[in-house]
Design a protein around this motif. Structure first.
Motif, short mmCIF file in Angstrom:
data_model
loop_
_atom_site.label_atom_id
_atom_site.label_comp_id
_atom_site.label_asym_id
_atom_site.label_seq_id
_atom_site.Cartn_x
_atom_site.Cartn_y
_atom_site.Cartn_z
N HIS A 1 67.79 11.49 52.53
CA HIS A 1 68.34 12.54 53.41
C HIS A 1 68.89 11.82 54.63
O HIS A 1 68.13 11.23 55.41
N SER A 2 70.22 11.85 54.80
CA SER A 2 70.83 11.10 55.89
C SER A 2 70.87 11.92 57.17
O SER A 2 71.06 13.14 57.16
N VAL A 3 70.66 11.23 58.29
CA VAL A 3 70.76 11.82 59.62
C VAL A 3 71.75 10.97 60.40
O VAL A 3 71.49 9.80 60.67
N TYR A 4 72.90 11.54 60.74
CA TYR A 4 73.97 10.78 61.39
C TYR A 4 74.02 11.13 62.87
O TYR A 4 74.17 12.30 63.24
N ILE A 5 73.92 10.10 63.73
CA ILE A 5 74.00 10.28 65.17
C ILE A 5 75.25 9.54 65.66
O ILE A 5 75.20 8.32 65.90
N PRO A 6 76.39 10.23 65.80
CA PRO A 6 77.62 9.55 66.22
C PRO A 6 77.69 9.31 67.72
O PRO A 6 78.44 8.45 68.18
N VAL B 1 68.22 14.96 65.65
CA VAL B 1 67.55 14.63 64.38
C VAL B 1 67.03 15.90 63.73
O VAL B 1 67.18 16.11 62.51
N GLY B 2 66.41 16.77 64.55
CA GLY B 2 65.87 18.01 64.01
C GLY B 2 66.95 18.88 63.39
O GLY B 2 66.76 19.48 62.32
N LEU C 1 58.42 19.33 69.38
CA LEU C 1 59.59 18.97 68.59
C LEU C 1 59.32 17.78 67.68
O LEU C 1 59.69 17.79 66.50
N LEU C 2 58.67 16.73 68.20
CA LEU C 2 58.37 15.57 67.37
C LEU C 2 57.43 15.94 66.23
O LEU C 2 57.58 15.42 65.12
N SER C 3 56.51 16.84 66.50
CA SER C 3 55.59 17.30 65.43
C SER C 3 56.35 18.04 64.34
O SER C 3 56.08 17.84 63.14
N HIS C 4 57.31 18.88 64.72
CA HIS C 4 58.12 19.59 63.73
C HIS C 4 58.95 18.60 62.90
O HIS C 4 59.09 18.78 61.68
N ILE C 5 59.49 17.58 63.56
CA ILE C 5 60.27 16.55 62.84
C ILE C 5 59.37 15.83 61.85
O ILE C 5 59.75 15.59 60.70
N THR C 6 58.16 15.49 62.30
CA THR C 6 57.20 14.79 61.43
C THR C 6 56.87 15.63 60.20
O THR C 6 56.83 15.13 59.07
N GLU C 7 56.63 16.92 60.41
CA GLU C 7 56.32 17.81 59.29
C GLU C 7 57.47 17.85 58.29
O GLU C 7 57.25 17.85 57.07
N LYS C 8 58.71 17.91 58.80
CA LYS C 8 59.87 17.96 57.91
C LYS C 8 60.02 16.66 57.13
O LYS C 8 60.32 16.68 55.92
N ILE C 9 59.79 15.53 57.79
CA ILE C 9 59.89 14.23 57.11
C ILE C 9 58.83 14.12 56.01
O ILE C 9 59.11 13.64 54.91
N LEU C 10 57.62 14.58 56.30
CA LEU C 10 56.54 14.55 55.30
C LEU C 10 56.86 15.48 54.13
O LEU C 10 56.55 15.16 52.96
N VAL D 1 67.04 8.62 56.32
CA VAL D 1 67.79 7.48 56.84
C VAL D 1 68.55 7.94 58.08
O VAL D 1 69.43 8.79 58.00
N ILE D 2 68.19 7.38 59.23
CA ILE D 2 68.87 7.70 60.48
C ILE D 2 69.93 6.64 60.74
O ILE D 2 69.62 5.45 60.85
N VAL D 3 71.18 7.06 60.80
CA VAL D 3 72.31 6.15 60.99
C VAL D 3 72.91 6.42 62.37
O VAL D 3 73.35 7.53 62.66
#
Length: 306
Positions: free
Chosen positions: A76-81, A94-95, A111-120, A130-132
């Protein structure tokens, strides 16, 4: 404009990062192969460093296309331009890419906890995140630390989040600061993009012309390619700019071949480095003659008025 005249289907030297015009030259091919190897091996961090215009963004887009089209089941790609974000701004970006709900993104404390839950949750589906990040040299210090915290997630076998940083050489200067020693230790692979050689410049031009429908004898003369290489210093972005303007100059002359004179006109239309005059000496002569003619004309006008 000149496309029909030269038998082209579209402009071959556009500055937009069109992955359809990606040229698999050795340096870029090695870089892309390394990107895939790092992802498959589950390494946490990779940085790709290069001077302005060496092809980082098109490599970044090619990687994203590979992840989203060919490997969507595994990644799952996450693009930060735009990396000029605060820590919270990064987490929200990221979220959003991970599909968090609006209320979850607005909950700064969790917010970081929600991101962690989604990644898990994605890991349960055997998908790695993959954060690009493009233009990574612009990341604020606090945001870099926030990025490191996201990558702490891992199993006994692999990292659940991988990060690929694309940046200019200033990225190395930033990461070499003592405060980033923990992050620096996590970067297990690095690739440095180099300018094209004279031979690669010719291959680059020919490939992009072919991809845009050109089917005929060499459109750029060998001397024109040599002058273009020396003026652009092998930098793909500058090659694109000068080649595009050269085609316009050749079209204006109704010439079926781009010659050194057309490269010179393209160079005269912009600033391409302090030693441009040395690399295209006839430009210096042309400018001098123009100045002399202007002065003579002004003198003639003056004496008539007197």
């Amino acid at each position: 404009m000149y496309e029909t005249f030269f038998g082209l289907t579209k402009k071959p030297f556009s500055l937009t990062p069109d992955t359809g015009l990606f040229v698999n030259l050795p340096g870029h091919e090695r870089c892309f192969a390394l990107l895939i190897h790092v992802l498959e091996s589950g390494e946490g961090f990779l940085k790709v460093v290069g001077e302005v215009g060496t092809g980082k963004t098109i490599l970044c887009r090619k990687l994203l296309r590979f992840l989203d089209a060919d490997q969507a089941e595994a990644y799952h790609s996450v693009y930060i331009p735009n990396p000029m974000l605060s820590s919270v701004g990064l987490y929200r970006a990221v979220g959003q890419e991970l599909g968090l709900l609006a209320e979850q993104q607005n909950d700064h404390d969790a917010l970081l906890s929600h991101i962690t839950e989604k990644i898990l949750a994605l890991a349960e589906l055997n998908k790695s995140v993959v954060i690009v990040i493009d233009e990574a040299q612009s990341l604020p210090a606090a945001t870099l630390e926030a990025l490191r915290l996201i990558t702490n997630l891992e199993t006994e076998e692999k990292k659940l989040v991988q990060v690929i940083l694309f940046g200019q050489t200033e990225l190395d200067t930033l990461l070499n600061e003592d405060r980033f020693r923990q992050l620096r230790q996590r970067i297990t692979f690095a690739h440095y993009l180099q300018p094209l050689s004279a031979l690669e410049t010719g291959q680059y031009i020919a490939f992009r012309l072919g991809q845009c429908g050109y089917n005929g004898p060499a459109l750029f003369s060998s001397k024109a390619v040599d002058l273009l290489f020396r003026t652009a210093h092998g930098t793909p972005r500058m090659i694109n700019v000068i080649a595009h303007k050269s085609l316009m100059a050749a079209f204006a002359d109704q010439s079926q071949e781009v010659l050194p004179v057309h490269i010179q006109r393209a160079v005269a239309d912009g600033q391409y480095g302090q030693d441009t005059a040395e690399r295209a000496p006839s430009l210096k002569l042309a400018s001098w003659l123009t100045l002399v003619a202007t002065l003579l004309f002004a003198a003639a006008v003056y004496w008539r008025l007197v």
